[in-house]
Design an enzyme around this catalytic site. Structure first.
Site, PDB file in Angstrom:
ATOM      1  N   SER A 167       6.990 -19.532   3.316  1.00 16.11           N
ATOM      2  CA  SER A 167       7.943 -18.935   2.377  1.00 16.11           C
ATOM      3  C   SER A 167       7.667 -19.446   0.969  1.00 16.11           C
ATOM      4  CB  SER A 167       9.370 -19.298   2.785  1.00 16.11           C
ATOM      5  OG  SER A 167       9.582 -18.984   4.146  1.00 16.11           O
ATOM      6  N   LEU A 173       0.648 -18.983   6.211  1.00 18.63           N
ATOM      7  CA  LEU A 173       1.818 -18.279   5.679  1.00 18.63           C
ATOM      8  C   LEU A 173       2.953 -19.278   5.499  1.00 18.63           C
ATOM      9  CD1 LEU A 173       1.946 -14.967   7.769  1.00 18.63           C
ATOM     10  CD2 LEU A 173       0.863 -15.380   5.569  1.00 18.63           C
ATOM     11  N   HIS A 188       6.963 -16.527  11.198  1.00 16.61           N
ATOM     12  CA  HIS A 188       8.265 -16.561  11.880  1.00 16.61           C
ATOM     13  C   HIS A 188       8.293 -15.537  13.019  1.00 16.61           C
ATOM     14  CE1 HIS A 188       9.550 -17.928   7.678  1.00 16.61           C
ATOM     15  NE2 HIS A 188       9.937 -18.926   8.445  1.00 16.61           N
TER      16      HIS A 188
END
Ligand code: AMP
Length: 286
Positions: A188, A186, A38
């Protein structure tokens, strides 16, 4: 200074004021639980515009009835602290009530065909939820640029199509996938993985890299490429939802003999956790 805005009215007023002052606005839509992926989008947004808005909204509309809406990680304080160190100047953090005062949205934005293939097969309605909320965010903030990750290649492609089809004055920019040193993209959702699953998960990208090696060695058979990836994944006991070899722009299946840029995209399941990844293969000029 990072301003946190929780209402549509306050967000719209701030964005309008920046526009009045002649600033360019870049939007980074997220569902929070922020990681370096992000933050790479925020950095790119800052290169594109002088005012960066990050939205954090776990959008109920894009979760299926048996998906992880309730347990999706929510780490607002940590997210805000992370953003304070970066280039974002506003964090739009609306509640579900603020975004959907009637509970659901009667108006749904659907990018028809692209939403029904690949991940759309196992997740009906998912991309319609995404495009509906992204269209709302575009209308609220009116950004010049919106930044999305290539990790979600299908989502990026669908948003690009939506903007084209609806003539939205927003430029959509993609950012390469940020990975752990193990190669695992990556996400969440990596938080859901057990230690054992986390150790197995890099096999997804290893499979894609193996396909890239074959590609560089001149392999151009679609089914061979698909099999290379599938074998690498299933060898470590991960169950494959799909491995697709497609045109990167249209997402339609590539011809049996590959030529030109080719995307290999996959979705896999580790226990209850669903992970996706992809790699873009291009002809090298040497
Ligand atoms: P999410 O919060 O998972 O909805 O993701 C928000 C945005 O971050 C989307 O545009 C994703 O594609 C992007 N993103 C998520 N993971 C990564 C990653 N590992 N690298 C780059 N972008 C990412």
């Amino acid at each position: 200074m990072l301003e946190v805005l929780e209402t549509i009215e306050a967000m719209r007023a701030a964005a309008r004021e920046w526009q009045r002052q002649g600033h360019r606005i870049a939007l980074v839509p997220t569902m929070g639980s922020l990681h370096q992926g992000h933050l790479a989008l925020v950095d790119q947004a800052h290169r594109e515009a002088d005012r960066v808005v990050v939205s954090i909204f776990v959008n109920p509309l894009q979760f299926g009835p048996n998906e992880d809406l309730v347990r999706y990680p929510r780490t607002f304080d940590q997210d805000r602290a992370r953003l304070e160190e970066g280039a974002a100047c506003a964090l739009f953090y609306p509640s579900a009530q603020e975004m959907y005062p009637e509970g659901r949205s009667q108006t749904i934005v659907v990018v028809d065909h692209l939403s029904r293939i690949l991940c759309g097969v196992a997740r009906p309605g998912h991309f319609a939820g995404v495009t509906t909320v992204v269209a709302k965010l575009f209308n609220i903030i009116e950004p010049d640029v919106a930044v999305f990750g290539e990790k979600d290649w299908q989502q990026l492609t669908i948003v690009k199509h939506m903007v084209r089809d609806l003539n939205s004055p927003v430029r959509v920019v993609g950012v390469p996938t940020v990975r752990e040193t193990s190669g695992l993209a990556l996400s969440s959702r990596n938080k859901y993985l057990s230690l054992e699953q986390h150790e197995a998960a890099p096999a997804l990208y290893r499979g894609l890299l193996r396909a890239q090696e074959h590609w560089r060695a001149g392999e151009r058979d679609r089914e061979v490429m698909r099999q290379v990836v599938t074998d690498s994944i299933t060898a470590v006991g991960i169950s494959c939802e799909y491995v697709a070899v497609v045109d990167p722009d249209t997402l339609s299946e590539s011809p049996r003999t590959l030529s030109g840029p080719t995307l290999i995209a996959l979705a896999a399941h580790l226990g209850k956790t669903r992970l996706i990844d992809n790699i873009l293969l291009e002809e090298t000029q040497d």
